[in-house]
Design a protein around this motif. Sequence first.
Motif, short mmCIF file in Angstrom:
data_model
loop_
_atom_site.label_atom_id
_atom_site.label_comp_id
_atom_site.label_asym_id
_atom_site.label_seq_id
_atom_site.Cartn_x
_atom_site.Cartn_y
_atom_site.Cartn_z
N ALA A 174 0.88 -1.17 0.00
CA ALA A 174 0.00 0.00 0.00
C ALA A 174 0.91 1.22 0.00
O ALA A 174 1.60 1.48 0.98
CB ALA A 174 -0.92 -0.01 1.21
N LYS A 176 0.31 4.52 -0.42
CA LYS A 176 -0.24 5.84 -0.13
C LYS A 176 0.80 6.69 0.59
O LYS A 176 1.37 6.25 1.60
CB LYS A 176 -1.49 5.68 0.75
CG LYS A 176 -2.16 6.97 1.12
CD LYS A 176 -3.37 6.70 1.98
CE LYS A 176 -4.04 7.98 2.38
NZ LYS A 176 -5.20 7.73 3.24
N GLU A 235 -2.41 1.56 -4.77
CA GLU A 235 -2.47 3.00 -4.52
C GLU A 235 -3.90 3.39 -4.16
O GLU A 235 -4.85 2.90 -4.76
CB GLU A 235 -2.00 3.77 -5.76
CG GLU A 235 -1.77 5.23 -5.53
CD GLU A 235 -0.72 5.51 -4.45
OE1 GLU A 235 -1.11 6.05 -3.39
OE2 GLU A 235 0.46 5.21 -4.66
N ASN A 236 -4.05 4.26 -3.17
CA ASN A 236 -5.36 4.70 -2.72
C ASN A 236 -5.98 5.77 -3.61
O ASN A 236 -7.18 5.81 -3.77
CB ASN A 236 -5.26 5.29 -1.31
CG ASN A 236 -5.22 4.25 -0.25
OD1 ASN A 236 -4.52 3.26 -0.39
ND2 ASN A 236 -5.94 4.47 0.83
N LYS A 237 -5.15 6.66 -4.12
CA LYS A 237 -5.67 7.82 -4.82
C LYS A 237 -5.20 7.86 -6.27
O LYS A 237 -4.03 7.61 -6.56
CB LYS A 237 -5.23 9.10 -4.12
CG LYS A 237 -5.80 9.19 -2.72
CD LYS A 237 -5.47 10.50 -2.07
CE LYS A 237 -5.98 10.44 -0.65
NZ LYS A 237 -6.70 11.52 -0.21
N ILE A 271 -6.66 0.69 -4.80
CA ILE A 271 -7.29 0.13 -3.61
C ILE A 271 -8.20 1.14 -2.92
O ILE A 271 -8.84 0.82 -1.93
CB ILE A 271 -6.23 -0.42 -2.62
CG1 ILE A 271 -5.24 0.65 -2.19
CG2 ILE A 271 -5.51 -1.61 -3.23
CD1 ILE A 271 -4.23 0.20 -1.15
N GLY A 272 -8.28 2.35 -3.46
CA GLY A 272 -9.14 3.38 -2.89
C GLY A 272 -10.38 3.61 -3.72
O GLY A 272 -10.56 3.02 -4.79
N HIS A 273 -11.21 4.48 -3.23
CA HIS A 273 -12.47 4.84 -3.89
C HIS A 273 -12.20 5.41 -5.28
O HIS A 273 -11.26 6.18 -5.47
CB HIS A 273 -13.21 5.87 -3.03
CG HIS A 273 -14.53 6.27 -3.59
ND1 HIS A 273 -15.60 5.42 -3.64
CD2 HIS A 273 -14.95 7.43 -4.15
CE1 HIS A 273 -16.63 6.04 -4.18
NE2 HIS A 273 -16.26 7.27 -4.50
N SER A 292 -12.09 -1.68 -5.57
CA SER A 292 -13.09 -0.90 -4.85
C SER A 292 -14.36 -0.65 -5.67
O SER A 292 -14.97 0.40 -5.56
CB SER A 292 -12.47 0.44 -4.43
OG SER A 292 -11.88 1.09 -5.55
N GLN A 348 -16.13 -3.93 -3.29
CA GLN A 348 -15.91 -3.39 -1.95
C GLN A 348 -17.21 -3.48 -1.16
O GLN A 348 -18.26 -3.02 -1.62
CB GLN A 348 -15.45 -1.93 -2.03
CG GLN A 348 -15.13 -1.34 -0.68
CD GLN A 348 -14.56 0.07 -0.80
OE1 GLN A 348 -14.57 0.68 -1.86
NE2 GLN A 348 -14.09 0.59 0.30
N LYS A 361 -17.96 5.20 5.34
CA LYS A 361 -17.14 4.26 4.55
C LYS A 361 -17.83 3.96 3.23
O LYS A 361 -19.05 3.94 3.13
CB LYS A 361 -16.94 2.94 5.31
CG LYS A 361 -16.36 3.08 6.69
CD LYS A 361 -14.89 3.26 6.63
CE LYS A 361 -14.35 3.29 8.06
NZ LYS A 361 -13.02 3.71 8.15
#
Length: 156
Positions: A35, A37, A57-59, A80-82, A101, A127, A136
């Motif tokens: 991860a 981030k 990566e989240n973003k 892995i993020g929204h 996600s 998700q 969430k």
Amino acid sequence: MMSDIARNIAEIKYRIAEACSKTGRNPEEVKLLLATKTVSAEGIKEAFSVGETLMGENKVQELRDKFDDLQEIPHTKHLIGHLQTNKIKDVLKCNVACIQSLDRWDLAEKLQQRLEYEKKTIEVLVQVNTSYEESKFGLNPKEVLGFVEKVASLDR
């Protein structure tokens, strides 16, 4: 002398091997997803230098920012993020292999349309918001089966 990143990865690999030993599982079957981030491209390169190749990566903005610096090194990227629908093109430009996600039908439809246009496919994970927290992202567990059946009808 081993860097902090290399030392941390070695410790995690040891813990994975221990857990696998206790359960009779082959540690080679377990993948470590880094991860990344807020981790710089240089830090990620350091992790790649000790044999890791899977980053999450989240973003989307961070994916874009790090893309050029990491492009020369073979690796696999996951989001892995929204994901907002207006960022789909950016994610695909960054050669993401999996979106972890997927949480709503409009996103699945727009992703399908873009993938058709680009003649690509992608892996997705659904998700689920198992904590039922409004802050969430993710599907209500009661909606998952119907959603997965619907998503399975998409060919991209």
